[in-house]
Design a protein around this motif. Sequence first.
Motif: not given
Length: 252
Positions: A54, A63, A65, A202, A206
């Motif tokens: 991340v 963020a 990932a 994160w 998501q």
Amino acid sequence: MTFLPLADTLLAAHRSATQTRYEAAFAPAGVAEAYRVQAEVAQALSAQASGWKVGFRPDGRGAFAAPILSTGVVSSGARWRLGPGIGGVKIEAELAVRLGRDLPLHPGKPYTREDLLAAIDEIFVGIELVASRFSNVDDVPFDARVADNFNNGAYVTSGGIKNFAGLDLSQIRCRLLVDGVVKNDRLGGHGDGDPLIPVVAWANVQAVAFGGLRAGQFITTGTLNDPVPLNGPAKLEASLEGIGAVNVEIVV
């Protein structure tokens, strides 16, 4: 065969353990398509997301990932063979956390650092081998790097500790040795200070293309050292004071 040209290209590079040349025609149409590429490649490889890396996007849009695939996870003490056509590998010592329970997306009820700590089963030290599937990595735009699992080549895991409440994670001494030569020895070193900052970020944004954060998965929080080039076969060792150590022998 996948549905996207970039996914086909990355899949071929994974299967052949070689690098290919990035072309502008491969560019994903945004980060959502990059996450879709991640998922398509993993599905075609019959690989699971054993972990995640991340971080924050350089454009300030929050963020991101990338999955660390089960096909690229190795345990401490093992040997890892680099693909014959993989170059430009870099070594990063990192703090990782392993989840003890699922962290599904909570719209309207963001996770806090305390929520994350309650969900962590253990923390451990890991070594990431950073390697792009593209030979001209400097020409690859950010979202295409995200699609390429953000240049994750392999990840070395170790045993962790469960009692970490008293540790200041922003001030852990990190040592990295390559063939016995010290390459990093300092307190802290994480770009965000607290390594858990990008994990919390994160958890609250998501993407669903690859699935959520689940119990048993680990999350690596980012390098604690200036990335060190890997120039050939080598013995690597990293340690985080009060947490543990990890080692791997790289062979070709």
